[in-house]
Enzyme design. Structure first.
Site, mmCIF file in Angstrom:
data_model
loop_
_atom_site.group_PDB
_atom_site.id
_atom_site.type_symbol
_atom_site.label_atom_id
_atom_site.label_comp_id
_atom_site.label_asym_id
_atom_site.label_seq_id
_atom_site.Cartn_x
_atom_site.Cartn_y
_atom_site.Cartn_z
ATOM 1 N N GLY A 1 0.770 -1.230 0.000
ATOM 2 C CA GLY A 1 0.000 0.000 0.000
ATOM 3 C C GLY A 1 0.806 1.287 0.000
ATOM 4 O O GLY A 1 0.250 2.356 -0.290
ATOM 5 N N ASP A 2 2.107 1.212 0.327
ATOM 6 C CA ASP A 2 2.940 2.428 0.345
ATOM 7 C C ASP A 2 4.382 2.037 0.037
ATOM 8 O O ASP A 2 5.304 2.345 0.787
ATOM 9 C CB ASP A 2 2.840 3.105 1.711
ATOM 10 C CG ASP A 2 3.463 4.502 1.730
ATOM 11 O OD1 ASP A 2 3.718 5.056 0.640
ATOM 12 O OD2 ASP A 2 3.707 5.037 2.825
ATOM 13 N N LEU A 3 4.559 1.370 -1.114
ATOM 14 C CA LEU A 3 5.831 0.697 -1.401
ATOM 15 C C LEU A 3 6.831 1.625 -2.080
ATOM 16 O O LEU A 3 7.129 1.483 -3.259
ATOM 17 C CB LEU A 3 5.584 -0.554 -2.249
ATOM 18 C CG LEU A 3 6.786 -1.498 -2.367
ATOM 19 C CD1 LEU A 3 7.184 -2.062 -1.020
ATOM 20 C CD2 LEU A 3 6.491 -2.611 -3.346
#
Length: 286
Positions: free
Chosen positions: A193-195
């Site tokens: 989700g926040d790579l």
């Protein structure tokens, strides 16, 4: 570190803390390496109003990924509050610079994570993207989810904060129509989700770890879009990943549209330096 928090952590661990070493790299929270005679730990602390909720969501996200047995995350030891200080205590991972082989392993294991699926898009709880709330309503159709839970809330926040003019923001109907074709053949994958490059580690023994997740079930290319936004992933990562997860004719369109969400988040968190990138994507696709 505040003495009362250090004492609380020592009591939780049942061992004296030899020293607390401040670590750099945290945009939102303070971070420390907690050194004891029995090993090291990683501690995040924050005094913000939503800090405990953020840490609780982070801990749940780490455990969601860990349960798939596809790619590792640091073990969660404790999460709570001491006076005004919310904290999250994790396993400390000694890390190194990635080799080409390490990037290949990361790509392989991320693809395995993305094969982990469920019926609806979204999640059974909400979380955060950075310090901003991230809603995860469960939806049958990906285009509905991405329109209503990702783009519209960030566009509305940007308008509210006078970072975007109303005329720069497409309507819900325009967004949904634009997303119909490129987003129609998508199955739910468990996402980090926040790579970005600050949210993976390669341990000194070469094991990939994911940290600081903002998990939900969505299109696997969301993680790839974020990974490409600011760089920091070697070619071997993409070579191996796309061996498992082939592209199609809409991939480049989806990547840009998924990057729009993260650019809107950065616009709302950090200001107008992201305005040009946001408006460029809006004008191109909407």
């Amino acid at each position: 570190m505040i003495d009362v928090l250090e004492k609380h952590i020592s009591d939780l661990l049942g061992v004296p803390i030899l020293q607390s070493v401040p670590l750099s790299g945290g945009d939102i929270s303070s971070a420390y390496r907690i050194e004891t005679a029995e090993g090291n730990y990683f501690l995040k602390s924050n005094t913000g109003k939503t800090a405990l909720e953020m840490f609780q969501a982070e801990a749940r996200g780490l455990e969601c990924i860990a349960k798939t047995n596809t790619i590792r995350t640091p073990k969660v030891y404790a999460c709570g509050r001491v006076e005004k200080n919310a904290f999250l205590l994790l396993e400390y991972i000694e890390s190194k610079l990635p080799s080409s082989q390490d990037f290949g392993n990361l790509g392989d294991q991320l693809a395995q994570l993305h094969h982990y699926t469920t019926a609806p898009f979204g999640l059974d709880h909400n979380n955060f993207i950075g310090s901003l709330p991230q809603s995860n309503p469960q939806k049958e159709h990906w285009a509905d989810f991405y329109t209503e839970a990702r783009l519209l809330p960030q566009l509305q926040l940007a308008k509210q904060n006078h970072l975007l003019r109303p005329g720069e923001c497409p309507t819900k109907e325009t967004i949904r129509h634009t997303l119909e074709k490129p987003l129609q053949q998508v199955r739910p994958s468990l996402l980090h989700g926040d790579l970005w490059s600050g949210n993976y580690l390669i341990s000194t023994s070469g094991i990939p770890y994911l940290i600081d997740p903002a998990v939900y079930y969505g299109d696997h290319e969301v993680d790839i879009a974020m990974s490409k936004l600011f760089g920091g992933f070697g070619n071997a990562f993409y070579d191996v990943y796309f061996d498992h997860m082939p592209t199609d004719r809409y991939t480049s369109t989806r990547i840009a549209i998924y990057q729009l969400y993260y650019l809107l988040v950065h616009l709302n968190l950090f200001g107008r330096s992201y305005h040009g990138s946001v408006v460029s994507i809006l004008r191109t696709y909407f």
